[in-house]
Design a protein around this motif. Sequence first.
Motif, PDB file in Angstrom:
ATOM      1  N   ASP A  69       0.847  -1.185   0.000  1.00 20.63           N
ATOM      2  CA  ASP A  69       0.000   0.000   0.000  1.00 20.63           C
ATOM      3  C   ASP A  69       0.896   1.254   0.000  1.00 20.63           C
ATOM      4  N   ALA A  70       0.804   2.059  -1.056  1.00 19.91           N
ATOM      5  CA  ALA A  70       1.701   3.201  -1.200  1.00 19.91           C
ATOM      6  C   ALA A  70       1.267   4.374  -0.334  1.00 19.91           C
ATOM      7  N   GLY A  71       0.069   4.365   0.167  1.00 23.44           N
ATOM      8  CA  GLY A  71      -0.406   5.504   0.924  1.00 23.44           C
ATOM      9  C   GLY A  71      -0.794   6.638  -0.004  1.00 23.44           C
ATOM     10  N   VAL A  72      -1.093   7.785   0.589  1.00 22.86           N
ATOM     11  CA  VAL A  72      -1.443   8.974  -0.181  1.00 22.86           C
ATOM     12  C   VAL A  72      -0.164   9.549  -0.775  1.00 22.86           C
ATOM     13  N   ILE A  73      -0.209   9.838  -2.052  1.00 22.17           N
ATOM     14  CA  ILE A  73       0.971  10.352  -2.757  1.00 22.17           C
ATOM     15  C   ILE A  73       0.747  11.805  -3.133  1.00 22.17           C
ATOM     16  N   GLN A  74       1.710  12.638  -2.787  1.00 30.20           N
ATOM     17  CA  GLN A  74       1.629  14.055  -3.139  1.00 30.20           C
ATOM     18  C   GLN A  74       2.862  14.463  -3.937  1.00 30.20           C
ATOM     19  N   SER A  75       2.634  15.359  -4.891  1.00 30.21           N
ATOM     20  CA  SER A  75       3.768  15.899  -5.633  1.00 30.21           C
ATOM     21  C   SER A  75       3.494  17.348  -5.993  1.00 30.21           C
ATOM     22  N   PRO A  76       4.526  18.173  -6.105  1.00 32.35           N
ATOM     23  CA  PRO A  76       5.895  17.865  -5.693  1.00 32.35           C
ATOM     24  C   PRO A  76       6.009  17.864  -4.169  1.00 32.35           C
ATOM     25  N   ARG A  77       7.120  17.437  -3.632  1.00 30.50           N
ATOM     26  CA  ARG A  77       7.321  17.474  -2.186  1.00 30.50           C
ATOM     27  C   ARG A  77       7.734  18.871  -1.736  1.00 30.50           C
ATOM     28  N   HIS A  78       8.439  19.558  -2.614  1.00 32.16           N
ATOM     29  CA  HIS A  78       8.864  20.937  -2.327  1.00 32.16           C
ATOM     30  C   HIS A  78       8.643  21.761  -3.586  1.00 32.16           C
ATOM     31  N   GLU A  79       8.181  22.982  -3.397  1.00 35.05           N
ATOM     32  CA  GLU A  79       7.959  23.879  -4.522  1.00 35.05           C
ATOM     33  C   GLU A  79       8.379  25.274  -4.091  1.00 35.05           C
ATOM     34  N   VAL A  80       9.266  25.876  -4.877  1.00 32.84           N
ATOM     35  CA  VAL A  80       9.655  27.262  -4.640  1.00 32.84           C
ATOM     36  C   VAL A  80       9.289  28.038  -5.890  1.00 32.84           C
ATOM     37  N   THR A  81       8.528  29.092  -5.720  1.00 32.63           N
ATOM     38  CA  THR A  81       8.091  29.852  -6.875  1.00 32.63           C
ATOM     39  C   THR A  81       8.080  31.333  -6.546  1.00 32.63           C
ATOM     40  N   GLU A  82       7.973  32.132  -7.573  1.00 32.86           N
ATOM     41  CA  GLU A  82       7.935  33.578  -7.371  1.00 32.86           C
ATOM     42  C   GLU A  82       6.501  34.067  -7.313  1.00 32.86           C
ATOM     43  N   MET A  83       6.328  35.109  -6.579  1.00 35.75           N
ATOM     44  CA  MET A  83       5.019  35.740  -6.462  1.00 35.75           C
ATOM     45  C   MET A  83       4.423  35.984  -7.840  1.00 35.75           C
ATOM     46  N   GLY A  84       3.153  35.660  -7.990  1.00 28.16           N
ATOM     47  CA  GLY A  84       2.459  35.873  -9.253  1.00 28.16           C
ATOM     48  C   GLY A  84       2.393  34.642 -10.134  1.00 28.16           C
ATOM     49  N   GLN A 140      -8.686   9.720   8.679  1.00 28.84           N
ATOM     50  CA  GLN A 140      -8.101  10.246   7.444  1.00 28.84           C
ATOM     51  C   GLN A 140      -6.634   9.843   7.390  1.00 28.84           C
ATOM     52  N   TYR A 141      -6.190   9.490   6.185  1.00 26.93           N
ATOM     53  CA  TYR A 141      -4.807   9.080   5.957  1.00 26.93           C
ATOM     54  C   TYR A 141      -4.105  10.218   5.224  1.00 26.93           C
ATOM     55  N   PHE A 142      -3.070  10.755   5.834  1.00 21.72           N
ATOM     56  CA  PHE A 142      -2.400  11.933   5.292  1.00 21.72           C
ATOM     57  C   PHE A 142      -1.218  11.560   4.408  1.00 21.72           C
ATOM     58  N   GLY A 143      -1.025  12.387   3.382  1.00 20.89           N
ATOM     59  CA  GLY A 143       0.168  12.284   2.573  1.00 20.89           C
ATOM     60  C   GLY A 143       1.328  12.990   3.263  1.00 20.89           C
ATOM     61  N   PRO A 144       2.507  12.980   2.632  1.00 22.75           N
ATOM     62  CA  PRO A 144       3.702  13.573   3.244  1.00 22.75           C
ATOM     63  C   PRO A 144       3.736  15.091   3.162  1.00 22.75           C
ATOM     64  N   GLY A 145       2.826  15.666   2.357  1.00 20.06           N
ATOM     65  CA  GLY A 145       2.762  17.119   2.256  1.00 20.06           C
ATOM     66  C   GLY A 145       3.627  17.694   1.144  1.00 20.06           C
ATOM     67  N   THR A 146       3.244  18.887   0.715  1.00 15.84           N
ATOM     68  CA  THR A 146       4.044  19.688  -0.216  1.00 15.84           C
ATOM     69  C   THR A 146       4.413  20.983   0.485  1.00 15.84           C
ATOM     70  N   ARG A 147       5.701  21.226   0.611  1.00 14.24           N
ATOM     71  CA  ARG A 147       6.151  22.476   1.232  1.00 14.24           C
ATOM     72  C   ARG A 147       6.278  23.535   0.145  1.00 14.24           C
ATOM     73  N   LEU A 148       5.417  24.541   0.216  1.00 17.62           N
ATOM     74  CA  LEU A 148       5.388  25.606  -0.781  1.00 17.62           C
ATOM     75  C   LEU A 148       6.018  26.863  -0.220  1.00 17.62           C
ATOM     76  N   THR A 149       6.959  27.416  -0.972  1.00 15.26           N
ATOM     77  CA  THR A 149       7.581  28.693  -0.627  1.00 15.26           C
ATOM     78  C   THR A 149       7.364  29.645  -1.793  1.00 15.26           C
ATOM     79  N   VAL A 150       6.726  30.759  -1.510  1.00 16.74           N
ATOM     80  CA  VAL A 150       6.482  31.783  -2.527  1.00 16.74           C
ATOM     81  C   VAL A 150       7.322  33.002  -2.166  1.00 16.74           C
ATOM     82  N   THR A 151       8.226  33.368  -3.046  1.00 16.94           N
ATOM     83  CA  THR A 151       9.152  34.483  -2.747  1.00 16.94           C
ATOM     84  C   THR A 151       8.711  35.771  -3.450  1.00 16.94           C
TER      85      THR A 151
END
Lengths: 113, 115
Positions: B1-16, B104-115
């Motif tokens: 059982d793979a569990g809940v899958i999230q992608s991407p794990r990390h995302e860094v993007t610019e405002m807008g 509820q079964y949680f995925g590992p999360g996506t860490r979003l950083t908006v600069t």
Amino acid sequence: GESVGLHLPTLSVQEGDNSIINCAYSNSASDYFIWYKQESGKGPQFIIDIRSNMDKRQGQRVTVLLNKTVKHLSLQIAATQPGDSAVYFCAENSGGSNYKLTFGKGTLLTVNP
Amino acid sequence: DAGVIQSPRHEVTEMGQEVTLRCKPISGHNSLFWYRQTMMRGLELLIYFNNNVPIDDSGMPEDRFSAKMPNASFSTLKIQPSEPRDSAVYFCASSPVTSSSYEQYFGPGTRLTVT
């Protein structure tokens, strides 16, 4: 500037001691309760749940107690280990067709070796 | 059982910029939830689906946020345009929802950083 964030309740215990984490819930209509553990950098993981027709439920090293009179929930961890260090959340559901869980703020448990 | 899958794990993007977060729930689960977690506000429910239908989106902060679930095995959360205050960890969770459990079964999360 200084950031203002949630001030998580904290509990610090010695390895081998028992831990008790408390949670007050607000909705008297809630009939299902659940505890989650969240380690740093991970998603919350299920620990144990209980329905409102029970006042106690036991799992492996954990016990959940429910006091509906005062709307209070507690999680007891026996023989706490360093691997138990995490943030613990309680959550509630009011039943029926509503599948939402309403999460509390969490308690940070630190286990000292 | 793979569990809940999230992608991407990390995302860094610019405002807008547009950001799309993806989630694959556990097979057979009929409910899917999107959460946002920050130090300021803790764990907040944004929206949830039951049988691919959005049931409650009252937690979606504003029109810049949208979520879809085109089929039982895939969901997206989109932010357009992104802002620095959207920086957070976004969790997807799925649930089989039975008469005895709302676990509820949680995925590992996506860490979003908006600069």
